[in-house]
Structure formats: C-alpha cells, structure tokens
Design a protein around this motif. Sequence first.
Motif, PDB file in Angstrom:
ATOM      1  N   SER A 177      40.046  42.769  51.285  1.00  0.00           N
ATOM      2  CA  SER A 177      41.235  42.928  50.454  1.00  0.00           C
ATOM      3  C   SER A 177      41.218  44.314  49.821  1.00  0.00           C
ATOM      4  CB  SER A 177      41.252  41.860  49.361  1.00  0.00           C
ATOM      5  OG  SER A 177      42.206  42.179  48.372  1.00  0.00           O
ATOM      6  N   HIS A 196      30.303  42.006  43.897  1.00  0.00           N
ATOM      7  CA  HIS A 196      31.028  41.136  44.831  1.00  0.00           C
ATOM      8  C   HIS A 196      30.548  39.696  44.674  1.00  0.00           C
ATOM      9  CE1 HIS A 196      31.761  39.312  48.867  1.00  0.00           C
ATOM     10  NE2 HIS A 196      32.969  39.762  48.568  1.00  0.00           N
ATOM     11  N   VAL A 228      40.989  43.980  45.883  1.00  0.00           N
ATOM     12  CA  VAL A 228      39.664  43.523  45.455  1.00  0.00           C
ATOM     13  C   VAL A 228      38.648  44.643  45.678  1.00  0.00           C
ATOM     14  CG1 VAL A 228      37.811  41.860  45.884  1.00  0.00           C
ATOM     15  CG2 VAL A 228      40.176  41.077  45.800  1.00  0.00           C
ATOM     16  N   ALA A 229      38.764  45.346  46.808  1.00  0.00           N
ATOM     17  CA  ALA A 229      37.845  46.449  47.094  1.00  0.00           C
ATOM     18  C   ALA A 229      37.965  47.541  46.029  1.00  0.00           C
ATOM     19  CB  ALA A 229      38.122  47.022  48.479  1.00  0.00           C
ATOM     20  N   LEU A 231      36.303  46.288  42.924  1.00  0.00           N
ATOM     21  CA  LEU A 231      34.851  46.284  43.070  1.00  0.00           C
ATOM     22  C   LEU A 231      34.273  47.683  42.880  1.00  0.00           C
ATOM     23  CD1 LEU A 231      34.315  43.882  46.106  1.00  0.00           C
ATOM     24  CD2 LEU A 231      33.491  43.544  43.768  1.00  0.00           C
ATOM     25  N   SER A 280      35.142  42.185  51.038  1.00  0.00           N
ATOM     26  CA  SER A 280      36.211  41.385  50.450  1.00  0.00           C
ATOM     27  C   SER A 280      37.410  41.159  51.366  1.00  0.00           C
ATOM     28  CB  SER A 280      36.700  42.057  49.171  1.00  0.00           C
ATOM     29  OG  SER A 280      37.334  43.287  49.472  1.00  0.00           O
ATOM     30  N   LEU A 320      32.015  37.938  41.648  1.00  0.00           N
ATOM     31  CA  LEU A 320      33.391  37.457  41.797  1.00  0.00           C
ATOM     32  C   LEU A 320      33.408  35.970  42.107  1.00  0.00           C
ATOM     33  CD1 LEU A 320      35.193  40.146  43.991  1.00  0.00           C
ATOM     34  CD2 LEU A 320      35.603  39.632  41.593  1.00  0.00           C
ATOM     35  N   TYR A 321      32.507  35.554  42.960  1.00  0.00           N
ATOM     36  CA  TYR A 321      32.501  34.170  43.410  1.00  0.00           C
ATOM     37  C   TYR A 321      31.720  33.265  42.473  1.00  0.00           C
ATOM     38  CZ  TYR A 321      34.634  36.381  47.314  1.00  0.00           C
ATOM     39  OH  TYR A 321      35.485  37.115  48.072  1.00  0.00           O
TER      40      TYR A 321
END
Length: 179
Positions: free
Chosen positions: A38, A78, A41-42, A45, A36, A81-82
Amino acid sequence: MPTPPVKGDVNPKQRQYEAMVRALSADLYRFAWWLSRSETVAQDLVQETFLRAWKNLDALRDAESAKAWLFTILRREHARLYERKRLEVVELDDTLPEDAAYASPERSGDAAQVREAIGRLPDKYRAPLAMQVLGGMSADEIAESTGQKAGAVMTQLFRARQQLKKLLGGRAAAEGGRT
C-alpha cells in the motif's frame, strides 16, 4: 566562553539525520511498499521509521550500519501495525472487472507475474529477498537487520530464488514452454 550558535546553524546530529533521510528514504519506501502493498501505508511506515530514528539517533553507534538499523526499525513498525489493530476482512466478488483507471503496467504482464510469485514466497524468504533486491543490502547488512548470521541469510536468499524459479518455471511450462 563558548561561541553562541549562529542563526541557521545546524547541529551535527541534525546534519547526520538529514543525510540519512536523503540517502535512504527511497530504499526504505520500496521495502515498506513490499511489506505493506500500500502506497499510503508505506509512506506512513517510512515516516514513523524516521521519527523513531530521530528520537533514538544516539543509539546509532556506527554511521555505516544506519541502513540496516533503519530497515530493522521499519520492519518493527510494520509489525506494530498488526499488533495495534485487527484488519476487517471483507469478501470480494471475483467477477468484478478491474477498474481501468487503476490498471498499471506492473499489474499485468511479466512484472505482475513475478510480483505475484514473490508475494507467494514464505515471509522468511520474501523479506530478505526484498531487502537485497529493493534495498540493495548485502547479506551482512540483512543479517544485522534481522539478527541472523550472514550464512543463514545467504541460505534464505538462495532458497527464495529457487522457489521463485519453481513458481515462475511452472508458469512457463503451463504456457507451453514460452519464456
């Protein structure tokens, strides 16, 4: 008549889960950060990974494969997320100076160049390399996590290192051969 549970007594499932969290959270965080780029975000996750792991702990057949299982969950989280949201693209002015407050040793020097070179690798090479280097996973564990054969993973790791050498070797040649 079964003995009633004693207050504070932890069931075996919870004990197994807590041991997994203690043993693997740092590896999962490092891998999540590499995916990521980030910190927040990590962290999210890893938290989502452990939440899914808790809900599906009965699906874990072998405690020895917990690491590969968790890495698989993390990679899927992950990807989700997208799938869920489209990120807004904003053009940045390249002439803006980097804020000194955010500068770190990892953002400059050799570490930054290696990090940038790894970031330029295709995902099919970058992910196994990060799993091996950051997660300490063997080729067999990576293969189990990605659903590939160990030989394919070994090939990807070899090619990732070769491309990394080219990327970093090109930098050394541009600097006049300094290493």
